[in-house]
Scaffold this motif. Structure first.
Motif, PDB file in Angstrom:
ATOM      1  N   ILE A  56      53.701 131.879  26.369  1.00 12.81           N
ATOM      2  CA  ILE A  56      52.530 131.297  27.051  1.00 12.81           C
ATOM      3  C   ILE A  56      52.145 132.236  28.185  1.00 12.81           C
ATOM      4  O   ILE A  56      52.945 132.481  29.100  1.00 12.81           O
ATOM      5  N   ALA A  57      50.938 132.787  28.102  1.00  8.67           N
ATOM      6  CA  ALA A  57      50.541 133.835  29.062  1.00  8.67           C
ATOM      7  C   ALA A  57      50.544 133.322  30.498  1.00  8.67           C
ATOM      8  O   ALA A  57      51.071 133.982  31.396  1.00  8.67           O
ATOM      9  N   ARG A  58      49.940 132.154  30.716  1.00  8.84           N
ATOM     10  CA  ARG A  58      49.820 131.653  32.096  1.00  8.84           C
ATOM     11  C   ARG A  58      50.473 130.281  32.209  1.00  8.84           C
ATOM     12  O   ARG A  58      50.084 129.355  31.488  1.00  8.84           O
ATOM     13  N   PRO A  59      51.433 130.129  33.113  1.00 10.24           N
ATOM     14  CA  PRO A  59      52.013 128.785  33.290  1.00 10.24           C
ATOM     15  C   PRO A  59      50.979 127.846  33.918  1.00 10.24           C
ATOM     16  O   PRO A  59      50.021 128.307  34.544  1.00 10.24           O
ATOM     17  N   SER A  60      51.166 126.552  33.767  1.00 13.19           N
ATOM     18  CA  SER A  60      50.197 125.592  34.330  1.00 13.19           C
ATOM     19  C   SER A  60      50.450 125.362  35.814  1.00 13.19           C
ATOM     20  O   SER A  60      49.552 124.961  36.550  1.00 13.19           O
ATOM     21  N   LYS A  61      51.688 125.577  36.249  1.00 15.43           N
ATOM     22  CA  LYS A  61      52.049 125.313  37.661  1.00 15.43           C
ATOM     23  C   LYS A  61      52.586 126.597  38.264  1.00 15.43           C
ATOM     24  O   LYS A  61      52.955 127.524  37.535  1.00 15.43           O
ATOM     25  N   LYS A  62      52.666 126.619  39.593  1.00 17.73           N
ATOM     26  CA  LYS A  62      53.175 127.839  40.246  1.00 17.73           C
ATOM     27  C   LYS A  62      54.305 127.505  41.210  1.00 17.73           C
ATOM     28  O   LYS A  62      54.227 126.520  41.942  1.00 17.73           O
ATOM     29  N   ILE A  63      55.344 128.330  41.190  1.00 17.73           N
ATOM     30  CA  ILE A  63      56.388 128.239  42.222  1.00 17.73           C
ATOM     31  C   ILE A  63      57.013 129.633  42.364  1.00 17.73           C
ATOM     32  O   ILE A  63      57.229 130.332  41.372  1.00 17.73           O
ATOM     33  N   GLN A  64      57.240 129.998  43.636  1.00 16.01           N
ATOM     34  CA  GLN A  64      57.782 131.344  43.899  1.00 16.01           C
ATOM     35  C   GLN A  64      59.237 131.271  44.322  1.00 16.01           C
ATOM     36  O   GLN A  64      59.691 130.264  44.870  1.00 16.01           O
ATOM     37  N   VAL A  65      59.941 132.370  44.129  1.00 15.08           N
ATOM     38  CA  VAL A  65      61.311 132.485  44.636  1.00 15.08           C
ATOM     39  C   VAL A  65      61.193 132.855  46.120  1.00 15.08           C
ATOM     40  O   VAL A  65      60.574 133.878  46.432  1.00 15.08           O
ATOM     41  N   PRO A  66      61.742 132.044  47.023  1.00 12.55           N
ATOM     42  CA  PRO A  66      61.594 132.399  48.446  1.00 12.55           C
ATOM     43  C   PRO A  66      62.446 133.616  48.822  1.00 12.55           C
ATOM     44  O   PRO A  66      63.484 133.857  48.217  1.00 12.55           O
ATOM     45  N   MET A  67      61.999 134.386  49.818  1.00 18.39           N
ATOM     46  CA  MET A  67      62.846 135.450  50.385  1.00 18.39           C
ATOM     47  C   MET A  67      63.902 134.767  51.247  1.00 18.39           C
ATOM     48  O   MET A  67      63.673 133.675  51.776  1.00 18.39           O
ATOM     49  N   ASP A  68      65.041 135.395  51.395  1.00 14.93           N
ATOM     50  CA  ASP A  68      66.105 134.803  52.206  1.00 14.93           C
ATOM     51  C   ASP A  68      66.687 135.901  53.095  1.00 14.93           C
ATOM     52  O   ASP A  68      67.130 136.942  52.590  1.00 14.93           O
TER      53      ASP A  68
END
Ligand code: PA5
Length: 453
Positions: free
Chosen positions: A334-346
């Motif tokens: 699936i080219a584009r996911p429907s939702k977005k979430i990022q990996v935070p920097m730590d």
């Protein structure tokens, strides 16, 4: 408008197979003949070709009728049980699971009824737990069986119908039960007529595994709150993209059918359908039935299997990378996911994950996908790749029709009747004999003698 795309280039990178696009193009004439057999109805199983023009022939009025019936269940019920097995539930479940929030059953404010499933096994535990769960709940039932006599489905329905009548009374139960079955034949048709249920018909010329775009699939999908018109529009667009007059090299169903048949001839007896999003798990279940029942006969046919990645890379990954070289894989991406979430920097980076900090999870998933394709093709696993622009009704509709059309062509290339399933009767005959079903007296005697009882 973007479309679903098929790429078979990575089927040719396994050098030992000596495969090339020109070998696939060599199938052009055979595919043309298979297409003609489908469209002129001159091949085996030609009384089951109704699915071929279903997307373009289904009317707005009919879809509105389905939506209206769905509205009644949506208004009355918090839970709707779809009782059906094989082609009588997998298509609906594939769409509903693909498009539902992964946590939908736990989201209390959901405006959509939760769809539950029954009649797809004979597990006493499952039915007892379902029955107990539904006690004091507002529920309804969609009972789906083309033959109207399938034991798994009929048994679950009898239990649930009895419970529903006890909970809400016979009159109200009647409003909450819809039957989808043959126009005239079968026990379910008789029962539905006698009880006065709302019914929808499964056309005679459409087999179970090709029936997702009939009320078999459309009614539960509409009850779950998804847009059946977009699903059908997607399928109708793929009907055009795979039509008889589309040149071979531009027809994705033709290319898929030809490539998998060439791989089969080269000893690749197992096809693994791969997803990188667990929401597609039931799309693979639907696909397994479509290809398994259509091609697995006359001692021939690719064995259709499926895995969910990256989950199964940690279980089946070893076999796929280094086991017997009898497999190829078809990835649905699936080219584009429907939702977005990022990996935070730590700041401390104790888990060492800052190399993906600030990236979207889907970016990581896509690099996994690419890495796996390279590893698998290096390891002798040819790869076919299906790209869906996004996960919605339209593209699932395209995917369904793409696979159905390819299945018809592929079955004819293989030289089998893709539209029958004589093999599924063997277990039923034994089961009925063992259970002492009326009409099976001789078989019961023979079975008892064989088992020494
Ligand atoms: O594809 C098929 O024909 C089968 O898998 C059927 O869908 C399945 O056996 C259910 O049959 P029915 O709808 O008659 O209950």
């Amino acid at each position: 408008m973007e479309n679903m795309k098929l790429n078979v280039e990575n089927a040719f990178v396994c050098k030992e197979l000596h495969m090339s696009m020109s070998a696939i193009k060599g199938y052009e004439q055979q595919v043309k003949e298979a297409q003609e057999m489908l469209h002129k109805g001159t091949g085996l199983g030609n009384d089951f070709l109704g699915w071929l023009t279903l997307p373009s022939s289904i009317t707005e009025k009919f879809m509105d009728e389905i939506i209206a019936a769905a509205k009644v269940l949506r208004e009355k019920c918090d839970y709707v049980v779809v009782a059906g097995i094989g082609g009588s539930y997998l298509g609906a479940r594939a769409v509903i699971e693909a498009l539902s929030n992964s946590f939908a059953p736990y989201i209390k404010s959901s405006k959509n009824p939760t769809i539950l499933y029954a009649g797809n096994s004979i597990s006493e535990d499952y039915l007892a737990e379902l029955s107990s769960f539904l006690s004091r709940k507002q529920f309804g039932i969609i009972n789906i069986s083309k033959s109207g006599t399938t034991t798994e489905t009929a048994l679950a329905f009898r239990i649930l119908k009895t419970q529903l009548e006890e909970q809400v009374g016979k009159d109200e139960a009647r409003q909450r039960i819809i039957a989808v079955t043959d126009a005239a034949k079968g026990a379910l048709r008789t029962l539905a007529t006698k009880e006065g249920y709302k019914t929808f018909v499964i056309p005679d010329n459409i087999g179970g595994r090709f029936s997702v775009l009939t009320p078999v699939g459309l009614l539960p999908i509409a009850v779950a709150g998804f847009d059946i018109k977009k699903l059908v529009a997607g399928a109708a667009s793929m009907e055009k993209l795979t039509a008889e007059d589309v040149p071979f090299s531009k027809n994705p169903s033709a290319i898929y059918a030809a490539t998998r048949n060439e791989l089969y001839q080269k000893g690749k007896k197992i096809e693994i359908l791969v997803n990188y999003n667990p929401k597609l798990h039931y799309i693979a279940e639907w696909w397994k039935q479509l290809y398994g029942e259509s091609e697995g006969k006359d001692l021939k046919g690719i064995f259709p299997a499926a895995v969910d990645f990256s989950t199964d890379l940690h279980s089946m990954g070893q076999w796929i990378q280094e086991g017997e070289r009898s497999i190829f894989e078809t990835v649905i991406s699936i080219a584009r996911p429907s939702k977005k979430i990022q990996v935070p920097m730590d700041a401390e980076n104790l888990d060492g994950l800052n190399f993906v900090g600030g990236k979207n999870v889907d970016y990581v998933n896509k690099q996994a996908e690419l890495g796996v394709i390279i590893a698998h093709t290096d390891g002798g696993v040819p790869n076919l790749h299906i790209n869906l622009p996004s996960l919605n009704e339209f593209y699932i509709g395209q995917l369904f029709y793409f696979f159905e059309k390819a299945c018809g062509i592929s079955g004819y290339l293989l030289g089998v009747n893709p539209f029958n399933q004589p093999g599924v009767e063997a277990y039923k005959k034994n089961m009925f004999a063992l259970l002492g079903k009326p009409g099976y007296e001789e078989a019961t005697k023979a079975m008892n003698a064989r088992l020494g009882r």
